[in-house]
Design a protein around this motif. Structure first.
Motif, PDB file in Angstrom:
ATOM      1  N   MET A 129       2.141   1.763  -3.539  1.00 28.31           N
ATOM      2  CA  MET A 129       1.060   2.187  -4.427  1.00 28.31           C
ATOM      3  C   MET A 129       0.659   3.633  -4.154  1.00 28.31           C
ATOM      4  O   MET A 129       0.389   4.395  -5.086  1.00 28.31           O
ATOM      5  CB  MET A 129      -0.133   1.245  -4.282  1.00 28.31           C
ATOM      6  N   GLU A 130       0.609   4.020  -2.898  1.00 24.22           N
ATOM      7  CA  GLU A 130       0.266   5.404  -2.560  1.00 24.22           C
ATOM      8  C   GLU A 130       1.350   6.362  -3.033  1.00 24.22           C
ATOM      9  O   GLU A 130       1.053   7.472  -3.511  1.00 24.22           O
ATOM     10  CB  GLU A 130       0.061   5.533  -1.054  1.00 24.22           C
ATOM     11  N   PHE A 131       2.606   5.943  -2.908  1.00 28.32           N
ATOM     12  CA  PHE A 131       3.709   6.780  -3.377  1.00 28.32           C
ATOM     13  C   PHE A 131       3.619   7.008  -4.883  1.00 28.32           C
ATOM     14  O   PHE A 131       3.710   8.146  -5.356  1.00 28.32           O
ATOM     15  CB  PHE A 131       5.041   6.120  -3.014  1.00 28.32           C
ATOM     16  N   THR A 139      -1.721   5.228 -13.506  1.00 30.05           N
ATOM     17  CA  THR A 139      -1.109   4.781 -12.254  1.00 30.05           C
ATOM     18  C   THR A 139      -0.657   3.322 -12.315  1.00 30.05           C
ATOM     19  O   THR A 139       0.469   3.017 -11.887  1.00 30.05           O
ATOM     20  CB  THR A 139      -2.066   5.004 -11.069  1.00 30.05           C
ATOM     21  N   GLU A 197       0.829  -1.208   0.000  1.00 27.70           N
ATOM     22  CA  GLU A 197       0.000   0.000   0.000  1.00 27.70           C
ATOM     23  C   GLU A 197       0.864   1.259   0.000  1.00 27.70           C
ATOM     24  O   GLU A 197       0.520   2.252  -0.657  1.00 27.70           O
ATOM     25  CB  GLU A 197      -0.925  -0.014   1.220  1.00 27.70           C
ATOM     26  N   LEU A 198       1.977   1.221   0.723  1.00 26.63           N
ATOM     27  CA  LEU A 198       2.876   2.374   0.763  1.00 26.63           C
ATOM     28  C   LEU A 198       3.448   2.660  -0.622  1.00 26.63           C
ATOM     29  O   LEU A 198       3.490   3.825  -1.059  1.00 26.63           O
ATOM     30  CB  LEU A 198       4.008   2.106   1.758  1.00 26.63           C
ATOM     31  N   ASP A 236       0.971   6.578  -6.872  1.00 26.69           N
ATOM     32  CA  ASP A 236      -0.242   7.319  -7.226  1.00 26.69           C
ATOM     33  C   ASP A 236      -0.099   8.796  -6.900  1.00 26.69           C
ATOM     34  O   ASP A 236      -0.588   9.657  -7.644  1.00 26.69           O
ATOM     35  CB  ASP A 236      -1.436   6.729  -6.476  1.00 26.69           C
ATOM     36  N   GLY A 237       0.597   9.120  -5.815  1.00 25.78           N
ATOM     37  CA  GLY A 237       0.829  10.519  -5.479  1.00 25.78           C
ATOM     38  C   GLY A 237       1.697  11.216  -6.516  1.00 25.78           C
ATOM     39  O   GLY A 237       1.430  12.373  -6.882  1.00 25.78           O
ATOM     40  N   LYS A 255      -0.473  11.731  -9.583  1.00 29.81           N
ATOM     41  CA  LYS A 255      -1.460  12.789  -9.329  1.00 29.81           C
ATOM     42  C   LYS A 255      -0.840  14.166  -9.461  1.00 29.81           C
ATOM     43  O   LYS A 255      -1.469  15.107  -9.964  1.00 29.81           O
ATOM     44  CB  LYS A 255      -2.069  12.597  -7.942  1.00 29.81           C
TER      45      LYS A 255
END
Length: 278
Positions: A76-78, A95, A73-74, A80-81, A84
């Motif tokens: 993927m969030e990185f 993404t 998750e970390l 995606d950020g 974005k």
């Protein structure tokens, strides 16, 4: 100790480690050669990435995540950020592409951290010492120009798809002939060939720069490891060689991550540019 003691010197040692396990498909040149080691290792690492992330995606829970799920998750969030901040359109397809590029390139680059003589040791252990000197295997797919080139060509066609999807075939073709010198009347006809040539160069520079940047850094890093291995051929220089190898390995970790990040972020930047009008 390094194999270079028994292989006839550092030059022969480096030449051996720079040789691919390949088959000649067309003609006699390098362009007609298919490097089996790069393809097999890249394929295996790509499948490992898919299996790893799929495993935790299928077992994701809404409660307290496991360490493996938290790491996925970390990442993927990185990613995606970053997408974005760079791409302001629909990120549903961008993404996943950026995540795949980043993790796959990290995996391939990280092969440079494995012991340089690991393939030779495995071949010697299971096939004998004679086979070790006549069998070739390079561990780092991104240090083979064909791998970054294949990734860059794929990105190039993805960029074309985004450009045509956003502007339509007619709109994209019109932009190639009209930008960057937006003229009207007879002058537009005169400048159309110039615009076309400049746009073709701009489009071709993107995959070339992507491929050469990744290849150059990984090939150079691999070569430095081989040169440091030359220090380990003598007991006099063994300790400096170990220290230099450890220092370069630590620094190379930054290069591994940085080159994967640059390849990913430039791909997203190019996609954003391809969807925008000049």
């Amino acid at each position: 100790m390094s194999e270079s003691n028994s292989s006839g010197g550092l030059t022969e040692y480096i030449n051996h480690h720079l040789t691919h396990n390949s088959v000649q498909l067309v003609g006699d040149g390098a362009l007609g050669r298919f490097n089996l080691d790069s393809w097999l290792i890249a394929l295996g690492l790509g499948l490992a990435f898919v299996a790893w992330f799929s495993f935790f995606a299928r077992r994701a829970t809404a409660g307290v995540p496991s360490k493996g799920q938290a790491f996925v998750e970390l990442v993927m969030e990185f990613v995606d950020g970053q997408v974005k901040d760079t791409f302001h359109g629909d990120r549903r397809s961008v993404t996943p592409l950026a995540l795949t590029i980043f993790m796959w390139v990290v995996f391939m680059n990280a092969m440079d951290l494995l012991p340089l003589d690991l393939p030779g040791w495995l071949i010697k252990t299971f096939a004998g010492e004679e086979a070790m000197h006549h069998t070739y295997a390079r561990l780092v797919p991104t240090a083979d120009l064909m791998t970054p080139a294949a990734l860059s060509v794929t990105v190039f066609f993805i960029l074309l798809g985004h450009a045509i999807s956003a502007k339509g075939g007619w709109g994209f073709g019109k932009e190639l002939l009209s930008a960057p010198f937006h003229a009207h009347g007879p002058l537009a006809i005169v400048l159309a060939p110039v615009n076309l040539v400049m746009n073709i160069i701009e489009w071709l520079v993107r995959p070339i720069s992507l491929a050469m940047r990744l290849f150059g850094n990984m090939y150079g890093g691999e070569l430095v490891f081989m040169l440091i291995a030359g220090l380990m051929t003598s007991w006099v220089t063994l300790v400096p060689g170990v220290i230099a190898n450890a220092a370069w390995g630590i620094f190379h970790m930054l290069i591994i991550l940085l080159q994967a990040f640059i390849f990913m972020i430039l791909t997203v930047v190019y996609i954003a540019g391809a969807r925008e009008s000049h």
